[in-house]
Design a protein around this motif. Structure first.
Motif, PDB file in Angstrom:
ATOM      1  N   THR A 179      33.038 -63.625  72.522  1.00  0.00           N
ATOM      2  CA  THR A 179      31.733 -63.272  73.070  1.00  0.00           C
ATOM      3  C   THR A 179      31.861 -62.902  74.543  1.00  0.00           C
ATOM      4  OG1 THR A 179      30.643 -64.793  71.522  1.00  0.00           O
ATOM      5  CG2 THR A 179      29.366 -64.087  73.438  1.00  0.00           C
ATOM      6  N   ARG A 180      32.633 -63.678  75.285  1.00  0.00           N
ATOM      7  CA  ARG A 180      32.839 -63.367  76.701  1.00  0.00           C
ATOM      8  C   ARG A 180      33.624 -62.082  76.878  1.00  0.00           C
ATOM      9  NH1 ARG A 180      33.364 -68.969  76.408  1.00  0.00           N
ATOM     10  NH2 ARG A 180      35.652 -68.966  76.445  1.00  0.00           N
ATOM     11  N   ARG A 182      33.470 -59.516  74.941  1.00  0.00           N
ATOM     12  CA  ARG A 182      32.550 -58.400  74.703  1.00  0.00           C
ATOM     13  C   ARG A 182      31.740 -58.104  75.961  1.00  0.00           C
ATOM     14  NH1 ARG A 182      29.173 -57.117  69.157  1.00  0.00           N
ATOM     15  NH2 ARG A 182      30.136 -55.072  69.122  1.00  0.00           N
ATOM     16  N   ARG A 183      31.332 -59.157  76.650  1.00  0.00           N
ATOM     17  CA  ARG A 183      30.610 -58.979  77.905  1.00  0.00           C
ATOM     18  C   ARG A 183      31.519 -58.331  78.946  1.00  0.00           C
ATOM     19  NH1 ARG A 183      28.871 -64.344  78.803  1.00  0.00           N
ATOM     20  NH2 ARG A 183      27.805 -63.990  76.822  1.00  0.00           N
ATOM     21  N   HIS A 448      25.061 -67.357  70.188  1.00  0.00           N
ATOM     22  CA  HIS A 448      25.400 -66.569  71.374  1.00  0.00           C
ATOM     23  C   HIS A 448      26.119 -65.275  71.001  1.00  0.00           C
ATOM     24  CE1 HIS A 448      25.261 -70.492  73.913  1.00  0.00           C
ATOM     25  NE2 HIS A 448      24.070 -69.956  73.769  1.00  0.00           N
ATOM     26  N   TRP A 449      26.985 -65.334  69.999  1.00  0.00           N
ATOM     27  CA  TRP A 449      27.662 -64.113  69.561  1.00  0.00           C
ATOM     28  C   TRP A 449      26.654 -63.084  69.064  1.00  0.00           C
ATOM     29  CZ3 TRP A 449      31.639 -61.030  69.731  1.00  0.00           C
ATOM     30  CH2 TRP A 449      31.750 -60.012  68.770  1.00  0.00           C
ATOM     31  N   GLU A 452      24.779 -61.246  71.736  1.00  0.00           N
ATOM     32  CA  GLU A 452      25.531 -60.378  72.650  1.00  0.00           C
ATOM     33  C   GLU A 452      25.530 -58.951  72.113  1.00  0.00           C
ATOM     34  OE1 GLU A 452      27.377 -59.685  76.156  1.00  0.00           O
ATOM     35  OE2 GLU A 452      26.719 -61.657  75.467  1.00  0.00           O
TER      36      GLU A 452
END
Length: 469
Positions: A179-180, A182-183, A448-449, A452
């Protein structure tokens, strides 16, 4: 006898077996040349917009700057002499134009402007492809996290059983990393997909009073971001792209390493996707080796070594590199292909993962149930204090290992010896009763995923847009 290849390259077994087709296409010879041609077409169009070239001159350049018109053999022969391909490419474009427009190709630009702009187009397309691959992997991983949020297993620290957890919770930490990532892809795109047009010494003097407007127009036509300062030797954006590739690959390898460890015969809690002779040995018929995980782990070994070069490319001095630039030519494509391959292979691994929940449950009792030692120490600490509770359970654990009995038995003995037997009733006895926030963490990671967004859409298709029929 087979004719030799015109441009032979070292044979890569990894690339042959699993090399990511999308990233290989992005960093192919055709893609590189087309990127340079697109930069020249966009430059001519942008200069026509501000009056440096006439519309007719710009259209003539766009018609001539076509991939099909490039003489590859001549291009690379000239490039070998000059050291760079753009001079020969510009001469080929000019040779297809009538007198007048032939002198308006590459007007005010320098070689690295064109090659860096082409590289920016490649990196933009690569980031978009990496994001798509990351999206597929994250979605597959989120399904596994959800399915196994309550599948109890042993958490392991330093390779040994520690406390109870769930398989979903262990996967949740990986999903959090992706997830991070992807950000990070989204945040990096404006720093990576940047036009270059600042001329020989980075002053844009040869571009005249319309330099800024020309550069802005060129960026718009190519779907790139504008730049206010040259990046001929300021390679932090290029290095960031390479680091992202290495980070993605390393996280995939962490997942793969866990699969290798959990698939050991003595543990056998997780297995790779099955299939006839998948992972077979040539001499041991029983073997089903974790071949996908091994590929991914191997890729991160490669990217780790390549990533060290990303520091060196930032050492270029003054206004032009003297060797550092050439390092990128080898390193960046390999990093991108490795990252794309790691994502696709890990996605296949996650989708086909075989989880043995019963074996996980059985392994909880391995080592006499010492997995529950911390829970019993914490429970006793409320009455005895943490230090004394630690000592009591440590003594019980030592008796468990030496006698082969269970922790429940030996702890009862220790507590009776210390006249504390009544406290045992307050101690959690089941791993399911000592999971803390494992399930909530798994649910949060999935939430969270799914919140995003994709890093960025597919870049514009400027190559076809600018190429005149």
């Amino acid at each position: 006898m087979t004719a030799p290849l015109a441009h032979p390259t070292p044979f890569s077994l990894t690339e042959r077996l699993v090399g990511d087709r999308g990233q290989l296409a992005v960093f192919s010879e055709d893609s590189a040349i087309e990127g340079w041609l697109a930069a020249e077409r966009a430059l001519a169009r942008a200069q026509a917009e501000v009056g440096v070239l006439s519309p007719a001159e710009a259209e003539a350049v766009c018609r001539a700057a076509r991939l099909a018109a490039v003489d590859r053999e001549a291009l690379w022969r000239t490039a070998r002499t000059v050291g760079y391909p753009v001079l020969g490419l510009v001469r080929q474009i000019s040779g297809l134009l009538p007198e007048g427009p032939d002198g308006r190709v590459h007007y005010g630009a320098t070689t690295q402007d064109i090659m860096d702009t082409g590289l920016a187009l490649q990196m933009a397309r690569s980031l978009a492809a990496l994001d798509r691959g990351l999206g597929e992997l994250g979605d597959a991983l989120a399904e596994q996290v959800t399915e196994h949020a309550a599948t109890v297993m042993a958490a392991r620290t330093h390779g040994q059983q520690a406390v109870p957890t769930t398989f979903g919770a262990t996967l949740a930490t990986l999903l959090g990393q992706f997830t991070r990532h992807r950000r990070r892809l989204a945040e990096a795109e404006p720093r990576v997909a940047v036009v270059s047009l600042f001329g020989a010494g980075g002053t844009a003097a040869a571009l005249g009073p319309h330099a800024a407007a020309t550069r802005s127009g060129m960026a718009r036509l190519l779907g790139l971001h504008d730049a206010e300062t040259p990046w001929h030797v300021a390679r932090d954006g290029v290095a960031e792209f390479g680091w992202l590739c290495a980070l993605l690959t390393a996280t995939c390898a962490r997942l793969a390493r866990n699969v290798v460890d959990l698939s050991r015969t003595e543990i056998a809690e997780v297995l790779e996707p099955g299939g006839d002779h998948r992972g077979a040995s040539s001499t041991m018929p029983q073997k089903a080796n974790p071949i996908t995980s091994e590929i991914v782990i191997g890729l991160t070994g490669t990217t780790g070594a390549l990533a060290s070069a990303l520091l060196r490319i930032q050492e270029a001095g003054h206004e032009r590199a003297a060797g550092e630039w050439q390092t990128e030519w080898q390193v960046l494509p390999e990093l991108a292909v490795a990252a794309g391959t790691a994502l696709s292979e890990t996605t296949a691994l996650v989708r086909g993962l075989r989880v043995d929940a019963r074996r996980m449950r059985a392994n909880l009792d391995h080592d006499g149930g010492l997995l529950m030692a911390e829970s019993r120490m914490i429970a006793l600490a409320a009455s005895t204090g943490r230090e004394r509770a630690h000592g009591l359970v440590h003594e019980a654990a030592a008796r468990t290992r030496s006698s082969g009995r269970s922790l429940t038995e030996t702890l009862r003995e220790v507590l009776v010896d210390q006249s504390l037997g009544a406290l045992l009733s307050d101690v959690p006895a089941r791993p399911d009763d000592y999971l803390g926030q494992a399930r909530q963490m798994a649910e949060a990671a999935v939430r969270h995923w799914r919140a995003e967004p994709a890093a960025h859409p597919e870049p514009l298709a400027p190559l076809a847009l600018l190429a005149s029929a």
